[in-house]
Structure formats: C-alpha cells, structure tokens
Design a protein around this motif. Structure first.
Motif, PDB file in Angstrom:
ATOM      1  N   ALA A 162       2.259 -15.074   7.439  1.00 57.93           N
ATOM      2  CA  ALA A 162       3.295 -14.655   6.502  1.00 57.93           C
ATOM      3  C   ALA A 162       3.629 -15.781   5.549  1.00 57.93           C
ATOM      4  O   ALA A 162       4.623 -15.707   4.827  1.00 57.93           O
ATOM      5  CB  ALA A 162       4.545 -14.215   7.270  1.00 57.93           C
ATOM      6  N   ARG A 165       2.972 -15.419   1.202  1.00 62.38           N
ATOM      7  CA  ARG A 165       2.537 -14.082   0.809  1.00 62.38           C
ATOM      8  C   ARG A 165       3.551 -13.056   1.294  1.00 62.38           C
ATOM      9  O   ARG A 165       4.474 -13.377   2.031  1.00 62.38           O
ATOM     10  CB  ARG A 165       1.149 -13.771   1.381  1.00 62.38           C
ATOM     11  CG  ARG A 165       1.087 -13.743   2.897  1.00 62.38           C
ATOM     12  CD  ARG A 165      -0.342 -13.807   3.391  1.00 62.38           C
ATOM     13  NE  ARG A 165      -0.932 -15.107   3.146  1.00 62.38           N
ATOM     14  CZ  ARG A 165      -2.224 -15.382   3.286  1.00 62.38           C
ATOM     15  NH1 ARG A 165      -3.062 -14.435   3.651  1.00 62.38           N
ATOM     16  NH2 ARG A 165      -2.687 -16.605   3.066  1.00 62.38           N
ATOM     17  N   ASP A 166       3.369 -11.816   0.892  1.00 60.36           N
ATOM     18  CA  ASP A 166       4.233 -10.727   1.341  1.00 60.36           C
ATOM     19  C   ASP A 166       4.169 -10.641   2.866  1.00 60.36           C
ATOM     20  O   ASP A 166       3.083 -10.497   3.437  1.00 60.36           O
ATOM     21  CB  ASP A 166       3.743  -9.418   0.713  1.00 60.36           C
ATOM     22  CG  ASP A 166       4.637  -8.224   1.026  1.00 60.36           C
ATOM     23  OD1 ASP A 166       5.491  -8.328   1.930  1.00 60.36           O
ATOM     24  OD2 ASP A 166       4.464  -7.177   0.380  1.00 60.36           O
ATOM     25  N   PRO A 167       5.313 -10.740   3.565  1.00 59.78           N
ATOM     26  CA  PRO A 167       5.270 -10.719   5.031  1.00 59.78           C
ATOM     27  C   PRO A 167       5.070  -9.339   5.632  1.00 59.78           C
ATOM     28  O   PRO A 167       4.892  -9.223   6.851  1.00 59.78           O
ATOM     29  CB  PRO A 167       6.644 -11.277   5.420  1.00 59.78           C
ATOM     30  CG  PRO A 167       7.533 -10.907   4.279  1.00 59.78           C
ATOM     31  CD  PRO A 167       6.668 -10.986   3.041  1.00 59.78           C
ATOM     32  N   ARG A 168       5.089  -8.285   4.813  1.00 61.31           N
ATOM     33  CA  ARG A 168       5.002  -6.944   5.389  1.00 61.31           C
ATOM     34  C   ARG A 168       3.688  -6.676   6.132  1.00 61.31           C
ATOM     35  O   ARG A 168       3.717  -6.030   7.190  1.00 61.31           O
ATOM     36  CB  ARG A 168       5.239  -5.895   4.305  1.00 61.31           C
ATOM     37  CG  ARG A 168       6.696  -5.814   3.853  1.00 61.31           C
ATOM     38  CD  ARG A 168       6.876  -4.842   2.718  1.00 61.31           C
ATOM     39  NE  ARG A 168       6.157  -5.288   1.525  1.00 61.31           N
ATOM     40  CZ  ARG A 168       6.112  -4.594   0.387  1.00 61.31           C
ATOM     41  NH1 ARG A 168       6.732  -3.421   0.310  1.00 61.31           N
ATOM     42  NH2 ARG A 168       5.456  -5.068  -0.659  1.00 61.31           N
ATOM     43  N   PRO A 169       2.534  -7.110   5.637  1.00 59.54           N
ATOM     44  CA  PRO A 169       1.326  -6.896   6.445  1.00 59.54           C
ATOM     45  C   PRO A 169       1.395  -7.559   7.816  1.00 59.54           C
ATOM     46  O   PRO A 169       0.938  -6.983   8.811  1.00 59.54           O
ATOM     47  CB  PRO A 169       0.213  -7.502   5.574  1.00 59.54           C
ATOM     48  CG  PRO A 169       0.726  -7.371   4.182  1.00 59.54           C
ATOM     49  CD  PRO A 169       2.199  -7.629   4.293  1.00 59.54           C
ATOM     50  N   ASN A 172       3.681  -5.398   9.956  1.00 58.36           N
ATOM     51  CA  ASN A 172       3.041  -4.159  10.383  1.00 58.36           C
ATOM     52  C   ASN A 172       1.956  -4.397  11.416  1.00 58.36           C
ATOM     53  O   ASN A 172       1.688  -3.532  12.257  1.00 58.36           O
ATOM     54  CB  ASN A 172       2.488  -3.419   9.168  1.00 58.36           C
ATOM     55  CG  ASN A 172       3.588  -2.764   8.355  1.00 58.36           C
ATOM     56  OD1 ASN A 172       4.607  -2.356   8.902  1.00 58.36           O
ATOM     57  ND2 ASN A 172       3.401  -2.680   7.051  1.00 58.36           N
ATOM     58  N   THR A 184       4.330 -18.461  10.388  1.00 58.15           N
ATOM     59  CA  THR A 184       5.512 -18.097   9.624  1.00 58.15           C
ATOM     60  C   THR A 184       5.774 -19.076   8.489  1.00 58.15           C
ATOM     61  O   THR A 184       5.095 -20.101   8.347  1.00 58.15           O
ATOM     62  CB  THR A 184       6.740 -18.041  10.543  1.00 58.15           C
ATOM     63  OG1 THR A 184       7.021 -19.364  11.038  1.00 58.15           O
ATOM     64  CG2 THR A 184       6.502 -17.098  11.717  1.00 58.15           C
ATOM     65  N   ALA A 188      10.355 -16.042   6.058  1.00 57.59           N
ATOM     66  CA  ALA A 188       9.408 -15.064   6.630  1.00 57.59           C
ATOM     67  C   ALA A 188       9.051 -15.526   8.034  1.00 57.59           C
ATOM     68  O   ALA A 188       7.885 -15.748   8.356  1.00 57.59           O
ATOM     69  CB  ALA A 188       8.166 -14.933   5.760  1.00 57.59           C
ATOM     70  N   GLU A 192      13.402 -12.872  10.311  1.00 58.89           N
ATOM     71  CA  GLU A 192      13.068 -11.766   9.412  1.00 58.89           C
ATOM     72  C   GLU A 192      12.124 -10.768  10.081  1.00 58.89           C
ATOM     73  O   GLU A 192      12.295  -9.549   9.937  1.00 58.89           O
ATOM     74  CB  GLU A 192      12.426 -12.314   8.137  1.00 58.89           C
ATOM     75  CG  GLU A 192      13.361 -13.132   7.252  1.00 58.89           C
ATOM     76  CD  GLU A 192      13.607 -14.550   7.758  1.00 58.89           C
ATOM     77  OE1 GLU A 192      14.537 -15.202   7.262  1.00 58.89           O
ATOM     78  OE2 GLU A 192      12.849 -15.004   8.650  1.00 58.89           O
TER      79      GLU A 192
END
Length: 443
Positions: A162, A165-169, A172, A184, A188, A192
């Motif tokens: 994370a 970059r966008d931590p959503r991947p 998920n 981390t 992120a 979070e």
C-alpha cells in the motif's frame, strides 16, 4: 522512473566507453561478451536485515571502496560511511538515480542501502528501469521477518503493498485471501486497513520496528487496529479466522487481467474472421480454467485469442496452427498483449507428438482425428467448438469412450447494431456448440 537527462547522458557515455576500468566488457574465448559482476561500474545494492542480524559481509568492502553512498537517513546513520564518500539521503528518488548514473559514468563505485530484500517491492525495480547495472546483496525482508516473528508459514501468502499507491487493492486482497502481508505507508497502515476489514473474519498482526530494540508484534481485531496508533514503518499480516482450512489456501490466488477477458475481436489481429467470438470465448476460457501452474494447448489456434486470454490468466500456453498467416497473427497478438505463447507451426494431429502433456486443451479446428489424439494425452479437460451439428454426436461419443464426462451448450448471440435514423437492431452471430469433456477415470 528513468534517470534524469544528465544522469542518462552520463550513463550512455559510460556504456560507449565500456564502463572504463575493471567494468569494461571483455571478449571471452567462446566469443560471448560478458560484464564481470561487482566491478567498479556496478551499483551495489545492499539490504540491511529486517530481522536485526548484522549486515552482509559484502557491505564492508563495498563501503570501503565507495565514492557515493545512497540510502535513507536511518540507513546512512547505521553504517560506517567512508569519510571521503559523498552521500545522498533518499527523499525523491529521481535526483538519487541521476547521481548514481553519473557515478557509473565516471567509474565511481556506488552503494545503495535498502531495507531487507531490495528486490521485493524495493528500490531494485526503479534502478533497473533507469538502466543502471546492479549487484544486489539481499537480507531478510520485513515480510519474512514478520512471518517468522508470528511463527507462521508463508509459502501460501500473498504479498501486496500500500506504499505509494491506492491502498484499495491491498485492502481487497486482505478481504479475499486467507493470508496476506501488506507493506504499509503513513496514511495506509494498520489503522486504515483495519477500518476496511471490519465485518470480515480476520485477525491482524502488526509488526512494528522489526529488528530494532523497539520491535513490537501486536495481534488485534480489525476494530482494534482501526482504533490504534501505529509506528512507521510496520508490516501488517491479515489472517483468516477461525481456521482458514475451508478457504483457498494456495500460493496462486486468482488474478483477473487488468483489461478483463473475453475481449472484443478488435483487440486481436485476425483474418477472414478466423477468431473465436468474444461471447463464445468467455465460456471457452471459463471451461478451460486457466491459472498459474497449468499448461493449456490451443489447437487450431487461428488468431490465438483463446490462448492469449488463458495466458493473461496465468497459464502456460502452447498454440498449434498450420496456417502461416494465422501463425503471424498469433505472434502479433501475443506480443500486443504482452504474454508468452509458445507457437508450434504444423498440422494436427501429427504435430502434437512430442509436445509436453497439457492440463487442458481447446480444440478450435480439426476433425475427430485431432480430438482423438488430444484425449489420448489424458488432459483433465477438453473444450471444443463446433459449427456443424453433424459433428456433435461423434465428438460426444469419442469423449465418453475415452472416459470423459461430456456436456455442452449451443450459444447464439445477437449483437446491437445501429440503423439509420438512430434506431437499433439485433444482428445475429452464427450459433456455435461448445462441448466440454472432463476426465472421470484413468482408462
């Protein structure tokens, strides 16, 4: 990110002159050019052990010879930098890359200090992208150290990041998989990610300051992680609870291609409509079940679209095609989608002899002699498409006689097409029968 203009120009000058000194290219007796590893024109990247062990013995002589040392401030403070060496404390990476490229061009030995294994989500990727010649001396990574501290095996774990970059991947991945390590970053981290994991049955292990006197490993729930304050840097381990035995537990988690699959025909070079239509291809690929660790044959490959999409899903692919023009299209399509498809040019079934045994086979062309040769190799799964109804019954009979459970569907798609005046009609495509054979015995 490539090196800046000054660094890139300096590096090009060094390459034109062979790197100078001990780093120049030499020609060996067999005529192959070879660059010795660890010479003055090579940047030495040394990992500092995340588990707290002493630095690799190679660090001492590398530092003693270094004219430039690059690393985070904490790394520079932790090693004996020679008094005469220039240092660059890492912040933005581009200036450091420029300095390293200039050092290589000037024949100045350079050392880069990094955490753990610098090839695992580390600085090696950026330095390689800049074209710098590297010697890498890894140490125990923070991920390996975190799993060791937790007493967990991690051969089945997914490792994601994370950081930057966008931590959503990463979040998920923790939601989907039973064992995930997350590198981390501030903003992120465990707090979070914990917020996003509330409602999922997970226990989280937060590993802070690994390898230092301040090291701490905390096991918390997602809600506790969300409410906590965590030091940077830390590694987060997400573990399914109570027992992940009923979940996927392997080291090849499913990963869909970025651009999806069942791509439109326009995504492929093809001629004379020698391509499996996207609606049919979606079902064919699903029935083949491609993934990392499996070998798929694409026999009568045509444009190679089925094989390319199996490769995008991680499978090894071997495409068989006798038509030279189609073979060119297969090569072009594999290159366009950046996958490795081995092409065998020849006519089946004769050309199948000697090929490695497949796990699944798509038969896109040929008669029952091709199908018979395929099932004789005993793949777990055989998928074929037929436009002529009189070929369906013989194919089903052949599959069943070979010990396969046979089933099939007739697909008939109608696509939207524009009409003058803004109206829309349905344009029918040719119906196709998709047969699937699954091996049920070893006879």
């Amino acid at each position: 990110m490539p090196a800046g203009p000054a660094g890139a120009a300096a590096l090009r000058r060094a390459r034109r002159h062979g790197g100078r000194g001990d780093g120049r290219l030499r020609r060996e007796s067999h005529g192959r050019r070879h660059r010795p590893v660890g010479t003055v024109s090579t940047v030495t990247v040394v990992g500092l052990d995340a588990a707290g062990a002493p630095a690799h013995p190679a660090l001492t002589p590398a530092l003693a010879a270094a004219g430039l040392v690059v690393g985070a401030a904490r790394h520079l403070a932790a090693v004996p930098v020679p008094p005469g060496a220039a240092t660059v404390a890492l912040g933005p990476l581009a200036p450091a890359v420029d300095r390293l490229a200039a050092a290589v061009a000037a024949g100045v030995p350079a050392v880069v200090l990094a955490s753990g294994d610098p090839g695992l989500f580390g600085i090696v990727r950026r330095l390689r992208a800049a074209g710098l010649p590297l010697r890498v001396v890894p140490a125990v990574s923070s991920v390996a150290a975190a799993f060791a501290r937790a007493g967990l095996p991690w051969d089945g774990a997914a490792v994601v990041t994370a950081h930057g970059r966008d931590p959503r991947p990463a979040l998920n991945a923790c939601r989907a998989l039973p064992l995930v390590a997350v590198l981390t970053a501030p903003g992120a981290g465990a707090a979070e990610l914990g917020v996003g994991l509330v409602g999922w049955s997970r226990r989280l292990l937060v590993a802070e300051h690994l390898g230092t006197d301040a090291e701490r490993i905390c096991e918390v729930t997602p809600a506790q992680a969300a409410a906590g304050t965590w030091s940077d840097p830390h590694v987060l381990l997400s573990v399914a609870t109570p027992d992940p035995g009923g979940m996927r537990w392997d080291n090849q988690p499913a990963a869909a291609p970025v651009d999806g699959w069942a791509l439109p025909e326009s995504a492929y070079a093809h001629r004379d409509s020698m391509i499996t239509k996207s609606e049919v291809r979606a079902l064919v690929v699903a029935r083949l079940r491609p993934r990392l660790g499996r070998l798929v044959w694409d026999v009568g490959a045509g444009s190679g679209s089925v094989g390319v999409e199996c490769a995008l899903l991680g499978a090894a692919v071997l495409a068989v095609e006798h038509d030279a023009g189609a073979a060119d299209a297969i090569r072009a399509n594999a290159a366009a989608h950046a996958v490795d498809v081995r092409l065998v040019v020849g006519r089946a079934p004769a050309v199948l002899a000697g090929l490695p045994d497949p796990d699944a086979v798509f038969v896109g062309g040929g008669g029952t002699d091709v199908l018979a040769a395929v099932v004789a190799r005993r793949p777990d799964r055989v998928v074929l498409t037929l436009a002529a109804l009189d070929r369906v019954a013989p194919a089903v009979a052949l599959l069943r006689a070979a010990g396969y459970r046979a089933g099939g569907s007739q697909l008939s798609a109608a696509r939207l097409a524009d009409l003058p005046g803004g109206s829309i009609r349905l344009a029918a495509t040719n119906p196709v029968v998709v047969l699937t054979g699954e091996r049920t015995c070893t006879t």
